[in-house]
Design an enzyme around this catalytic site. Structure first.
Site, mmCIF file in Angstrom:
data_model
loop_
_atom_site.group_PDB
_atom_site.id
_atom_site.type_symbol
_atom_site.label_atom_id
_atom_site.label_comp_id
_atom_site.label_asym_id
_atom_site.label_seq_id
_atom_site.Cartn_x
_atom_site.Cartn_y
_atom_site.Cartn_z
ATOM 1 N N ASN A 3 0.849 -1.188 0.000
ATOM 2 C CA ASN A 3 0.000 0.000 0.000
ATOM 3 C C ASN A 3 0.879 1.231 0.000
ATOM 4 O O ASN A 3 2.097 1.143 0.057
ATOM 5 C CB ASN A 3 -0.883 0.027 1.259
ATOM 6 C CG ASN A 3 -2.162 -0.741 1.074
ATOM 7 O OD1 ASN A 3 -2.892 -0.513 0.126
ATOM 8 N ND2 ASN A 3 -2.429 -1.658 1.981
ATOM 9 N N ASP A 53 -2.321 2.577 4.955
ATOM 10 C CA ASP A 53 -3.007 2.216 3.721
ATOM 11 C C ASP A 53 -2.536 3.184 2.645
ATOM 12 O O ASP A 53 -1.357 3.459 2.551
ATOM 13 C CB ASP A 53 -4.516 2.235 3.940
ATOM 14 C CG ASP A 53 -5.276 1.319 2.981
ATOM 15 O OD1 ASP A 53 -4.709 0.910 1.950
ATOM 16 O OD2 ASP A 53 -6.443 1.013 3.248
#
Length: 194
Positions: A3, A53
């Site tokens: 990510n 993320d």
């Protein structure tokens, strides 16, 4: 789970994360955009229990990281030190992006995944003033930022991205910690549109 893939404004440094390890990594890039050395830890979030993320860099080289499960986006200075965090209404902040005039607006997507009974604040797109100039998302490695994130012309700030589903959400608070909800989730839209 890779990510947070993004690049410094000058294209000479890449950032990426492995969400389960809680680390954001960085690696220097050569003039052609290839790694120039071994990756290093940029920010270790494991001790705080944070899950990095999606991410984006701003014009100053700061890294804005959405943190899954924490309901926030955090900014880290170019040296990896924490600068600030902005809360969002959705528990699973998934990806930030800059848009609007002068890239001064931070947009953040959230997800409903893994939430047993998601409320209206989950799975939405939020926006807030960034407080720092953002930059365009490069459309290819080496591009210094030609792509722009903008709302379609027929949508204004605060209007839904997926159609007029505001009636059933009218009772919901549309502002969370400085972010404004822009639209309902696809599940909400499907439930109210034939």
């Amino acid at each position: 789970i890779p990510n947070a893939i993004c690049f410094a404004p000058d294209g000479r440094r890449a950032y990426f994360a492995d969400t389960p390890t809680g680390r954001i990594m960085t690696v220097a890039l050569d003039a052609q955009g290839w790694p120039d050395g071994a990756p290093e830890v940029f920010a270790d979030l494991a001790a705080e229990g944070l899950n990095p993320d999606g991410a984006q860099t701003d014009a100053q080289g700061g890294v804005w990281n959405a943190q899954w499960g924490a309901g926030r986006v955090a900014r880290y200075r170019p040296d990896g030190t924490f600068d600030r965090a902005i809360a969002v209404g959705g528990r699973h902040a998934s990806c930030p992006a800059f848009g609007g005039p002068d890239f001064a607006t931070l947009f953040v997507t959230t997800a409903r995944q893994g939430i047993e009974a998601p409320d209206a604040g989950q799975g939405c797109v939020y926006q807030a003033p960034a407080g720092i100039a953002g930059r365009a998302e490069p459309d290819r490695l080496g591009d210094r930022g030609r792509a722009r994130l903008e709302l379609p012309r027929h949508l204004g700030v605060g209007e839904p991205l997926l159609g007029d589903v505001e009636d059933h959400l009218a009772a919901a608070d549309e502002r969370w910690h400085g972010f404004e909800r822009l639209g309902a989730s696809p599940q909400d839209a499907d439930a109210h549109w034939p």
